[in-house]
Design a protein around this motif. Structure first.
Motif, mmCIF file in Angstrom:
data_model
loop_
_atom_site.group_PDB
_atom_site.id
_atom_site.type_symbol
_atom_site.label_atom_id
_atom_site.label_comp_id
_atom_site.label_asym_id
_atom_site.label_seq_id
_atom_site.Cartn_x
_atom_site.Cartn_y
_atom_site.Cartn_z
ATOM 1 N N ASP A 162 0.710 -1.756 0.252
ATOM 2 C CA ASP A 162 0.052 0.261 0.287
ATOM 3 C C ASP A 162 0.826 0.475 -0.205
ATOM 4 O O ASP A 162 -0.206 2.301 0.837
ATOM 5 C CB ASP A 162 -0.917 0.054 1.291
ATOM 6 C CG ASP A 162 -1.841 -0.864 1.193
ATOM 7 O OD1 ASP A 162 -2.033 -1.739 -0.137
ATOM 8 O OD2 ASP A 162 -2.298 -1.760 2.303
ATOM 9 N N LYS B 7 1.664 1.990 -4.921
ATOM 10 C CA LYS B 7 2.327 1.446 -6.587
ATOM 11 C C LYS B 7 1.584 2.158 -7.630
ATOM 12 O O LYS B 7 1.897 2.683 -8.428
ATOM 13 C CB LYS B 7 2.704 0.558 -6.221
ATOM 14 C CG LYS B 7 3.922 -0.739 -5.287
ATOM 15 C CD LYS B 7 3.703 -1.704 -4.721
ATOM 16 C CE LYS B 7 2.825 -2.393 -4.150
ATOM 17 N NZ LYS B 7 2.077 -1.768 -2.693
ATOM 18 N N ASN C 152 -5.356 -10.184 -3.231
ATOM 19 C CA ASN C 152 -4.619 -9.625 -2.240
ATOM 20 C C ASN C 152 -4.329 -8.294 -2.387
ATOM 21 O O ASN C 152 -3.495 -7.380 -1.677
ATOM 22 C CB ASN C 152 -3.608 -10.246 -2.045
ATOM 23 C CG ASN C 152 -2.957 -10.700 -2.229
ATOM 24 O OD1 ASN C 152 -2.256 -10.631 -3.699
ATOM 25 N ND2 ASN C 152 -1.839 -11.137 -1.873
ATOM 26 N N GLY D 244 -4.475 -4.475 -3.922
ATOM 27 C CA GLY D 244 -5.238 -3.377 -4.397
ATOM 28 C C GLY D 244 -4.527 -1.876 -4.862
ATOM 29 O O GLY D 244 -3.901 -1.353 -3.104
ATOM 30 N N HIS D 245 -4.784 -1.430 -5.734
ATOM 31 C CA HIS D 245 -3.957 -0.559 -6.607
ATOM 32 C C HIS D 245 -5.387 0.717 -6.453
ATOM 33 O O HIS D 245 -5.695 0.597 -8.034
ATOM 34 C CB HIS D 245 -3.266 -1.041 -7.577
ATOM 35 C CG HIS D 245 -2.205 -1.773 -7.295
ATOM 36 N ND1 HIS D 245 -0.977 -1.995 -7.970
ATOM 37 C CD2 HIS D 245 -1.220 -2.422 -5.829
ATOM 38 C CE1 HIS D 245 -0.149 -3.890 -7.021
ATOM 39 N NE2 HIS D 245 -0.881 -2.971 -6.091
ATOM 40 N N THR E 249 -5.835 -11.259 3.572
ATOM 41 C CA THR E 249 -7.031 -10.542 2.635
ATOM 42 C C THR E 249 -7.998 -10.952 2.447
ATOM 43 O O THR E 249 -9.228 -10.689 1.821
ATOM 44 C CB THR E 249 -6.413 -10.168 1.395
ATOM 45 O OG1 THR E 249 -6.052 -10.897 1.301
ATOM 46 C CG2 THR E 249 -5.460 -8.809 1.800
ATOM 47 N N GLN F 97 2.104 -5.812 -3.415
ATOM 48 C CA GLN F 97 2.336 -6.133 -2.500
ATOM 49 C C GLN F 97 4.224 -5.328 -1.737
ATOM 50 O O GLN F 97 4.445 -4.351 -2.594
ATOM 51 C CB GLN F 97 2.486 -7.353 -2.160
ATOM 52 C CG GLN F 97 1.325 -8.360 -1.294
ATOM 53 C CD GLN F 97 1.122 -8.993 -3.183
ATOM 54 O OE1 GLN F 97 1.256 -9.166 -3.645
ATOM 55 N NE2 GLN F 97 -0.154 -8.758 -2.881
ATOM 56 N N THR G 228 3.111 -12.557 2.910
ATOM 57 C CA THR G 228 1.867 -12.856 1.699
ATOM 58 C C THR G 228 2.885 -14.410 0.850
ATOM 59 O O THR G 228 4.269 -14.713 1.477
ATOM 60 C CB THR G 228 1.417 -11.861 0.879
ATOM 61 O OG1 THR G 228 0.568 -12.693 0.476
ATOM 62 C CG2 THR G 228 3.134 -11.655 0.043
HETATM 63 P P1 IMO Z 1 -0.900 -4.253 -2.095
HETATM 64 O O1 IMO Z 1 -0.437 -4.691 -3.858
HETATM 65 C C1 IMO Z 1 -0.760 -4.006 1.981
HETATM 66 C C2 IMO Z 1 -0.785 -8.721 4.218
HETATM 67 C C3 IMO Z 1 -1.938 -9.164 4.253
HETATM 68 C C4 IMO Z 1 -1.975 -9.358 5.477
HETATM 69 C C5 IMO Z 1 -0.168 -10.187 5.115
HETATM 70 C C6 IMO Z 1 -0.980 -12.068 4.542
HETATM 71 O O2 IMO Z 1 -2.528 -3.412 -1.929
HETATM 72 O O3 IMO Z 1 0.758 -3.858 -2.248
HETATM 73 P P2 IMO Z 1 -2.620 -12.484 2.067
HETATM 74 O O4 IMO Z 1 -3.819 -12.284 1.757
HETATM 75 O O5 IMO Z 1 -1.094 -11.807 0.958
HETATM 76 O O6 IMO Z 1 -2.409 -13.623 2.025
HETATM 77 O O7 IMO Z 1 -2.196 -11.902 3.414
HETATM 78 O O8 IMO Z 1 0.038 -10.082 3.492
HETATM 79 N N1 IMO Z 1 -1.280 -8.044 2.386
HETATM 80 C C7 IMO Z 1 -0.872 -6.586 1.989
HETATM 81 N N2 IMO Z 1 -1.121 -5.643 2.679
HETATM 82 N N3 IMO Z 1 -1.175 -4.193 0.584
HETATM 83 C C8 IMO Z 1 -0.800 -5.625 -0.015
HETATM 84 O O9 IMO Z 1 -1.252 -5.566 -1.329
HETATM 85 C C9 IMO Z 1 -0.927 -6.826 0.627
HETATM 86 N N4 IMO Z 1 -0.736 -8.319 0.123
HETATM 87 C C10 IMO Z 1 -0.977 -8.783 1.198
HETATM 88 O O10 IMO Z 1 -2.742 -7.763 4.622
HETATM 89 O O11 IMO Z 1 -1.047 -9.226 6.608
#
Ligand code: IMO
Ligand code: GDP
Ligand code: MG
Length: 423
Positions: free
Chosen positions: A13, A16, A38, A40-41, A128, A223, A238
């Motif tokens: 987050d 990006k 997972n 969210g952009h 997520t 991520q 993740t």
């Molecule tokens: P973007 O691309 C923030 C975090 C989840 C959790 C951990 C594992 O938008 O930056 P998962 O569902 O992947 O098994 O969760 O990773 N997480 C993210 N946190 N931004 C994301 O994506 C994330 N994708 C996974 O909150 O702590």
């Protein structure tokens, strides 16, 4: 022609999506190579806000080619919804391709994600809920179903029968859930295949051709590096790698074909989900940052935890990602604070601690060492050049640049396309 990879260097987050949207006009292709829904952009264009989970953030540009490459796990319903949203908003948009090697998120992956989380109790990861852990477990243990399988109904049936037999046992005997009906899942997959058919191709070959034809390729990481399962805050991570090196595995471009690496960091730290967060601010300033920064998850809506900028954590993942330049986002959110702290090191049991601990127990005892910088009162969201910023804001950027030892090339001061300062 260059291939540029952009990754997050925090816990996700970092902004990006909006930086990809900003850089997309200088490129021909925009490619997702890791993660899945997972991610969210967020991309803000005029008054319209798009939240991309699977579609690359270059989708809004009609003259671009967007690619969901093999490293991404696909939820077909999410993709369908997003595509409808883009089509509804704009008559013309980017051309989209999907790799025949993408693994599919199936209904039991999502259920297992939720019940496994529940079973973890107070050690839950805060996932997520998109089925990420279970789908990657199947991928690595060589049981997964890929997009290309959808076009071979016979083999698909056999693979799904075996997989569902195992998952139904797991669901019923271990977790006390209801079993899933084979034909419901199978028929939905055949339908998904028909929906996907026009987009599906071998994206490795597509990208290699584009590269050889001199096209410029922008690779959009999902991520952030601190969520990496090798080098991040394991097990609170993740299941797919958010590192720059993942490009070769997730897209089929070789390490020598990437010639620019951009790391994105937020002007303060956030984390959604559980896990270590040494500079977390629980109330007061933490709440101030959450309110001003709109720090609520793009995928889940959960409030994000907020804290001070953490140099040692970011630096730890700068090393293995070797970014050529950094982008700082959300500097505008810091306006109005009397003073700003930046964590410049850690102490553990009275001694300096280099790097990031491997053990959660050590994280618990870690004490951040802070430098205090003066804040600024002014609203900076209209600044478009470095010299438009208050002296203190420039000081903050310069401090980070020196501490992180990587040049800063862009600073964003708001979510819209034009709210950007090129340095
Ligand atoms: P973007 O691309 C923030 C975090 C989840 C959790 C951990 C594992 O938008 O930056 P998962 O569902 O992947 O098994 O969760 O990773 N997480 C993210 N946190 N931004 C994301 O994506 C994330 N994708 C996974 O909150 O702590
Ligand atoms: P991503 O997952 O890295 O693409 O980031 P997200 O989209 O999940 O979260 C970033 C959030 O911050 C989104 O709501 C963006 O609209 C917003 N955002 C991005 N850059 C800025 C900025 O410079 N200032 C402010 N105030 N908001 C921003
Ligand atoms: Mg996000």
């Amino acid at each position: 022609m260059p291939a540029t990879v952009l990754i997050g260097l925090g816990w996700g987050d970092e902004g990006k999506g909006r930086i990809i949207d900003y850089l997309a006009p200088q490129h021909d292709l925009v490619v997702r190579f890791n993660g899945g829904p997972n991610a969210g952009h967020t991309v803000k264009v005029n008054d319209r806000v798009f939240k991309f989970h699977l579609l690359p953030s270059g989708m809004l540009y009609p003259d671009k080619v967007c690619v969901i490459a093999n490293g991404v796990v696909l939820d077909v319903d999410t993709m369908r919804r997003e595509l409808e949203e883009v089509r509804g908003a704009q008559e013309r948009h980017a051309q989209l391709f999907v790799s025949d090697r993408c693994h599919l998120i199936l209904p039991f992956h999502k259920i297992l994600d939720l019940v496994e989380e529940k079973a973890r109790g107070k050690r839950r990861l805060g996932t997520t809920g998109q089925g990420i852990g279970p789908v990657f477990a199947d991928k690595i243990s060589r049981k997964g179903i890929r997009v290309g399988d959808l076009f071979h109904p016979g083999t698909l049936k056999e693979k799904l029968e075996n997989l569902l037999q195992e998952k139904n046992k797991l669901l019923t005997l271990v977790f006390g859930e209801n079993p899933l009906d084979f034909y419901e899942v199978y028929e939905k997959l055949l339908e998904d295949g028909e929906f996907l058919r026009p987009f599906v191709t071998d994206t490795l070959l597509l990208l290699q051709k584009a590269y050889r034809d001199g096209k410029s390729i922008l690779l959009e990481g999902a991520q952030g590096a601190l969520l990496d399962h090798e080098l991040g805050t394991y097990p609170f991570v993740t299941s797919t790698s958010p590192m720059a090196g993942m490009v070769s595995l997730g897209s089929g471009l070789g390490p020598h074909q990437v010639d620019r690496i951009i790391g994105v960091v937020k002007a303060y730290a956030t984390r959604v989900g559980t896990g270590p967060f040494p500079t977390e601010l629980v109330e007061g300033i933490g709440q101030y940052l959450r309110d001003r920064g709109g720090e609520y998850g793009t995928t889940t809506g959960r409030p994000r935890r907020c804290g001070w900028f953490d140099v040692p954590a970011i630096k730890y993942v700068i090393y293995p990602n070797s970014p050529d330049e950094l982008v700082i986002t959300k500097l505008d959110v810091l306006s109005g604070l009397e003073e700003l702290k930046i964590c410049v090191g850690y102490h553990l049991e009275g001694k300096e601690f280099p790097g990031l601990p491997a053990a959660f127990e050590e994280f618990e005892k870690l004490e951040p060492v802070y430098e205090t910088l003066p804040g600024w009162k002014e609203d900076i969201s209209r600044a478009r050049r470095l010299r438009d910023l208050p002296r203190e804001a420039i000081g903050y950027i310069k401090f980070l640049e020196q501490a992180l030892e990587v040049p800063i090339s862009l600073v964003s001061v708001g979510p819209s396309r034009e709210q950007m300062i090129e340095i």
